[in-house]
Each structure stands twice: as C-alpha cells, then as structure tokens.
Write an enzyme that holds these catalytic residues in place. Sequence first.
Site, PDB file in Angstrom:
ATOM      1  N   GLU A 220      10.328   3.332 -46.923  1.00  0.00           N
ATOM      2  CA  GLU A 220      10.440   2.526 -48.138  1.00  0.00           C
ATOM      3  C   GLU A 220       9.099   1.899 -48.506  1.00  0.00           C
ATOM      4  O   GLU A 220       9.016   1.145 -49.471  1.00  0.00           O
ATOM      5  CB  GLU A 220      11.504   1.447 -47.958  1.00  0.00           C
ATOM      6  CG  GLU A 220      12.896   2.016 -47.714  1.00  0.00           C
ATOM      7  CD  GLU A 220      13.950   0.929 -47.634  1.00  0.00           C
ATOM      8  OE1 GLU A 220      14.468   0.531 -48.690  1.00  0.00           O
ATOM      9  OE2 GLU A 220      14.252   0.485 -46.514  1.00  0.00           O
ATOM     10  N   ARG A 222       4.450   2.598 -47.869  1.00  0.00           N
ATOM     11  CA  ARG A 222       3.408   3.594 -48.086  1.00  0.00           C
ATOM     12  C   ARG A 222       2.850   4.130 -46.777  1.00  0.00           C
ATOM     13  O   ARG A 222       2.403   3.375 -45.915  1.00  0.00           O
ATOM     14  CB  ARG A 222       2.266   2.978 -48.904  1.00  0.00           C
ATOM     15  CG  ARG A 222       1.215   3.999 -49.317  1.00  0.00           C
ATOM     16  CD  ARG A 222       0.123   3.390 -50.166  1.00  0.00           C
ATOM     17  NE  ARG A 222      -0.830   2.655 -49.351  1.00  0.00           N
ATOM     18  CZ  ARG A 222      -1.248   1.435 -49.610  1.00  0.00           C
ATOM     19  NH1 ARG A 222      -0.748   0.783 -50.653  1.00  0.00           N
ATOM     20  NH2 ARG A 222      -2.132   0.834 -48.847  1.00  0.00           N
ATOM     21  N   LYS A 303      -8.237  -8.944 -30.081  1.00  0.00           N
ATOM     22  CA  LYS A 303      -8.186  -8.282 -31.381  1.00  0.00           C
ATOM     23  C   LYS A 303      -7.079  -7.234 -31.342  1.00  0.00           C
ATOM     24  O   LYS A 303      -6.816  -6.627 -30.298  1.00  0.00           O
ATOM     25  CB  LYS A 303      -9.526  -7.633 -31.713  1.00  0.00           C
ATOM     26  CG  LYS A 303     -10.616  -8.644 -32.032  1.00  0.00           C
ATOM     27  CD  LYS A 303     -11.889  -7.959 -32.507  1.00  0.00           C
ATOM     28  CE  LYS A 303     -12.928  -8.992 -32.909  1.00  0.00           C
ATOM     29  NZ  LYS A 303     -14.184  -8.343 -33.396  1.00  0.00           N
ATOM     30  N   ARG A 317       4.108 -13.998 -37.131  1.00  0.00           N
ATOM     31  CA  ARG A 317       3.202 -15.081 -37.512  1.00  0.00           C
ATOM     32  C   ARG A 317       3.880 -16.422 -37.225  1.00  0.00           C
ATOM     33  O   ARG A 317       5.024 -16.636 -37.633  1.00  0.00           O
ATOM     34  CB  ARG A 317       2.824 -14.986 -38.988  1.00  0.00           C
ATOM     35  CG  ARG A 317       1.751 -16.012 -39.391  1.00  0.00           C
ATOM     36  CD  ARG A 317       1.344 -15.863 -40.837  1.00  0.00           C
ATOM     37  NE  ARG A 317       0.712 -14.593 -41.124  1.00  0.00           N
ATOM     38  CZ  ARG A 317      -0.564 -14.316 -40.872  1.00  0.00           C
ATOM     39  NH1 ARG A 317      -1.335 -15.218 -40.274  1.00  0.00           N
ATOM     40  NH2 ARG A 317      -1.068 -13.137 -41.189  1.00  0.00           N
ATOM     41  N   ASN A 318       3.158 -17.278 -36.524  1.00  0.00           N
ATOM     42  CA  ASN A 318       3.681 -18.612 -36.233  1.00  0.00           C
ATOM     43  C   ASN A 318       3.843 -19.372 -37.544  1.00  0.00           C
ATOM     44  O   ASN A 318       2.882 -19.560 -38.299  1.00  0.00           O
ATOM     45  CB  ASN A 318       2.722 -19.354 -35.294  1.00  0.00           C
ATOM     46  CG  ASN A 318       3.283 -20.673 -34.817  1.00  0.00           C
ATOM     47  OD1 ASN A 318       3.541 -21.571 -35.606  1.00  0.00           O
ATOM     48  ND2 ASN A 318       3.475 -20.779 -33.512  1.00  0.00           N
TER      49      ASN A 318
END
Length: 343
Positions: A220, A222, A303, A317-318
């Site tokens: 749904e 790219r 990283k 994400r916090n």
Amino acid sequence: MAFFSLAFGTATKNRDGKIIEAFFPNPVLHPSDALVEQLTQVSGYEGGNQVIEISPAQCGDIASAFEANGDNTNASFANKAASSVQPLVLVLLAADEKPQNVAEGFLKLQLISNRLVKPHGTVLDGIFGLLHNIAWTNEGPIDLPELADRQIEARLAGRALSVDCVDKFPKMVDYVVPNGVRIADTSRVRLGAHVGEGTTVMHEGFINFNAGTTGVSMVEGRISAGVVVGDGSDIGGGASIMGTLSGGGTVVVSIGENSLLGANAGLGFPLGDRCTVESGLYVTAGSKVRMLDSDGNEVEVVKARDLAGVSDLLFRRNSVTGQIECLANKTAVELNSELHSNN
C-alpha cells in the site's frame, strides 16, 4: 554455448527506424545449446549480444527451431508472427552484460517481470539513460516528437488518442500479468517490477523497475527502484522505501520476511526478518537509534545502518522525547490472511 537469454518478439519503431520498445511473449533464460545453435543458423547471428530483425518469411524456421526444442509457446507465436505488420526481432544475449540498445533493455525488464530473474539478478547498468520518454497510448507507444501529428491524425479520422502516461517505462501488465497477483491500479507497477505470487498492490501502492516482492505481500506504499521485499512482509499505506536512485548510493535497501513497514513510515536501510517500523516513523541509515533492553533501559545509541539485516526488531518513536527507539520484537507480525488471498 551457455547463453544467458534469448527472446523472439515484436518491436515498435519511430519514423527514423529506431526501435523504441519491444514485446517478448515468452523470454527464455539460459536456453539450451541446441536451441541457440538452431536459431543462430536461421537468423544469421554473428556473435556476442545481438538484436536481429526477422522477416515474416523466416518465421516458419524460427517456429521449427522452438518446436524442436519443446518450446511450443514460442513456436506458436512465431507461426502467428508470419502475418505480423509489426517489425519482428530476435534478441540473443550470449552474456549478461550492460544493455546496449532498447530491445536488450526491454528483454531484461521482461525477464524480471516474468519472474525468471529477481531484482538485481541481471545487469541493468545504464538502462535509465538508454531508454527515453515515450507516450504510452491506447494506440500503442509513440515517440514524443511524433505525438502531436498522431493526435491530429486520430482526430481527423474521428478517433480520440488517449495518452496514459509519458515515461521511459510502460506499465508491467501491458507486457505480462504474473500468476497470483492483484493490482488495483495497473499504472503504478512499472515494467521491470518483480511481483511475487500472492502479492496485492492496492491503489496507492507502487513498484518501480528492478524492485518488488518475492512472495505474499500487501503493498500500500512505495517500493522504489532496487528494493526487494521478502515473503510475508507488508508495506503500509503511504509508506516509503528509499531506493538506490534516491540517495545516489550503492547500498541495496531491502526488507526481510514477515516484517511490517507501518502506514506513513519510511525506511532507508536494509531491514531484517520479523521486524516492525511503527506508523509514521521514518528511519534512514544515519538515524540515531536508542537501543533498549527488555526492561526499557538504554543500552547504547547506534546508527540505524549498524542494525542492517538484524531480525526481530521493533522501531518506534518515544512520544515524549521524540527519540527513535529499538527493542527486541520476538513475536512475528500476524497479518490478515484474508487480505492476501488472490483467488
């Protein structure tokens, strides 16, 4: 002779006699020496990678060569091609090398879309510069400098020439429809896409050339050029995967098996098996990721590229600090099997 590939098909030329596209109903990967020998004798092959124009009078011999080697599909096509008004071409690729012309490029794209090779399974170096923009219309491909005249001719004849798109790559389904797939908007899957059996591409999904899925997936979002998505992995609505063309680099961004890229999420590094990127989170290779233990305590900051290919990870994400966090995700994502049914 150990040939890489060969195919017999039709071509479209512009007014200058240049081939602008080619269609091969049944390309052959690693053909037998016997088939290669017979076709080279019939066609006047001179060696190396070669595109040979075939006259209708030669179609009977071409058909006989395929039939003698058990390829009834190509034999049938060759017999029918004896009455073709389109130019006919036989492409013989002795080696898998950088394509030198449009016909070779189109053969390689169709090898991928026919699932004969996977993305990155054949040399496509330079193909983006080799091909040029074409008007893909309801009356076939038209070279752009000729489009205005063809539109006028159609109008004067009482027809409306509809231009579906202007692009280097046509839509895949005009050349091949692989078994076991659903594609809601066919214009969003380019020729050269590899669409695995069991894949569904919804209306906003997109698959570029030399990219795609290897098995059952719900797309749904790219899938950019060069990206490969493993069996059982889903790409959520509005999600985006960076391709090698996007960043100008050489790292192949991929997703392993049974992973989920959430809605409106983004990915810029190789993701392993059974991983999840939560909705709305974009993780690039250089993103700083806070690694957590089972108690939620920080272990280290790395990283994202350092986690390339690592399985069983959950990226989130916090909601308080905004920091990207990662923790072990030992439970594989359970995806709705009914959504993947392509019966």
